[in-house]
Design an enzyme around this catalytic site. Structure first.
Site, PDB file in Angstrom:
ATOM      1  N   ASP A  31      13.083 -17.794  33.254  1.00 42.74           N
ATOM      2  CA  ASP A  31      11.714 -17.566  32.795  1.00 42.74           C
ATOM      3  C   ASP A  31      11.181 -18.847  32.143  1.00 42.74           C
ATOM      4  OD1 ASP A  31       9.970 -14.768  32.006  1.00 42.74           O
ATOM      5  OD2 ASP A  31       9.457 -16.623  30.933  1.00 42.74           O
ATOM      6  N   VAL A  97       2.480 -10.650  35.551  1.00 44.36           N
ATOM      7  CA  VAL A  97       2.589 -11.166  36.919  1.00 44.36           C
ATOM      8  C   VAL A  97       2.795  -9.975  37.850  1.00 44.36           C
ATOM      9  CG1 VAL A  97       3.880 -12.636  38.499  1.00 44.36           C
ATOM     10  CG2 VAL A  97       3.540 -13.366  36.125  1.00 44.36           C
ATOM     11  N   HIS A 101       9.350  -7.683  39.116  1.00 39.15           N
ATOM     12  CA  HIS A 101      10.447  -8.549  38.676  1.00 39.15           C
ATOM     13  C   HIS A 101      11.247  -7.851  37.588  1.00 39.15           C
ATOM     14  CE1 HIS A 101       6.743  -9.472  36.464  1.00 39.15           C
ATOM     15  NE2 HIS A 101       7.505  -9.682  35.392  1.00 39.15           N
TER      16      HIS A 101
HETATM   17  P1  AMP Z   1       5.637  -9.702  32.834  1.00 38.00           P
HETATM   18  O1  AMP Z   1       4.879  -9.641  31.548  1.00 38.00           O
HETATM   19  O2  AMP Z   1       6.727  -8.668  32.913  1.00 38.00           O
HETATM   20  O3  AMP Z   1       4.733  -9.679  34.036  1.00 38.00           O
HETATM   21  O4  AMP Z   1       6.401 -11.074  32.802  1.00 38.00           O
HETATM   22  C1  AMP Z   1       6.007 -12.217  33.500  1.00 38.00           C
HETATM   23  C2  AMP Z   1       6.968 -13.316  33.120  1.00 38.00           C
HETATM   24  O5  AMP Z   1       6.816 -14.371  34.028  1.00 38.00           O
HETATM   25  C3  AMP Z   1       6.752 -13.853  31.714  1.00 38.00           C
HETATM   26  O6  AMP Z   1       7.939 -13.702  30.938  1.00 38.00           O
HETATM   27  C4  AMP Z   1       6.405 -15.326  31.974  1.00 38.00           C
HETATM   28  O7  AMP Z   1       6.923 -16.206  30.990  1.00 38.00           O
HETATM   29  C5  AMP Z   1       7.050 -15.563  33.321  1.00 38.00           C
HETATM   30  N1  AMP Z   1       6.465 -16.647  34.107  1.00 38.00           N
HETATM   31  C6  AMP Z   1       5.155 -16.886  34.347  1.00 38.00           C
HETATM   32  N2  AMP Z   1       5.004 -17.963  35.134  1.00 38.00           N
HETATM   33  C7  AMP Z   1       6.252 -18.414  35.411  1.00 38.00           C
HETATM   34  C8  AMP Z   1       6.762 -19.503  36.188  1.00 38.00           C
HETATM   35  N3  AMP Z   1       5.951 -20.347  36.857  1.00 38.00           N
HETATM   36  N4  AMP Z   1       8.109 -19.671  36.248  1.00 38.00           N
HETATM   37  C9  AMP Z   1       8.929 -18.833  35.590  1.00 38.00           C
HETATM   38  N5  AMP Z   1       8.516 -17.777  34.852  1.00 38.00           N
HETATM   39  C10 AMP Z   1       7.190 -17.572  34.763  1.00 38.00           C
END
Ligand code: AMP
Length: 116
Positions: A31, A97, A101
């Site tokens: 992450d 996102v 995931h």
């Molecule tokens: P969620 O709130 O469950 O949708 O979590 C999305 C996660 O994606 C968050 O913990 C972000 O820090 C992570 N995230 C967003 N962009 C990236 C990226 N480019 N590479 C790795 N992690 C990411």
């Protein structure tokens, strides 16, 4: 038009990520804003916006995703001490996102899971 999904772009190699594990069906990477000493994300390469978008036919891939999540946790060295897995779903679940995931958080005691 190109795919606007951030995690689909990581799968396609259009956006860099610190990869941990990859096979034909899933990808794991660190992450970008870790919330614990170990914070990994495991995603299917197939695009589902959220857990609310899966169907009975998706059970084999979901099973693989969860089994590989355990594999990644072992690879990251948190299996013995334990870790938390988390899937945020839609607005009230805190999903940011919209490509399903699994979060793996570990490397320190995380306490009991309570809704903030
Ligand atoms: P969620 O709130 O469950 O949708 O979590 C999305 C996660 O994606 C968050 O913990 C972000 O820090 C992570 N995230 C967003 N962009 C990236 C990226 N480019 N590479 C790795 N992690 C990411």
């Amino acid at each position: 038009m190109s795919n606007p999904c951030l995690f689909c772009k990581i799968v396609a190699g259009e956006i860099p990520a610190k990869k941990i594990y990859e096979d034909e069906q899933v990808l794991a990477f660190h992450d970008i804003h870790p919330q614990a000493p170990v914070h990994a994300l495991i995603i299917p390469k197939h695009h589902w916006a959220s857990l609310d978008d899966v169907a009975p036919r998706d059970r084999p891939l979901l099973g693989h995703l969860l089994e590989r999540t355990a594999h990644v946790a072992r690879e990251l060295g948190v299996a013995d001490t334990g870790y938390r897995t988390l899937i945020n779903t839609k607005a009230h679940g805190g999903q940011e996102v919209f490509h399903i995931h699994v979060h793996v958080l570990g490397g320190r005691p995380l306490g009991r899971m309570v809704a903030p």
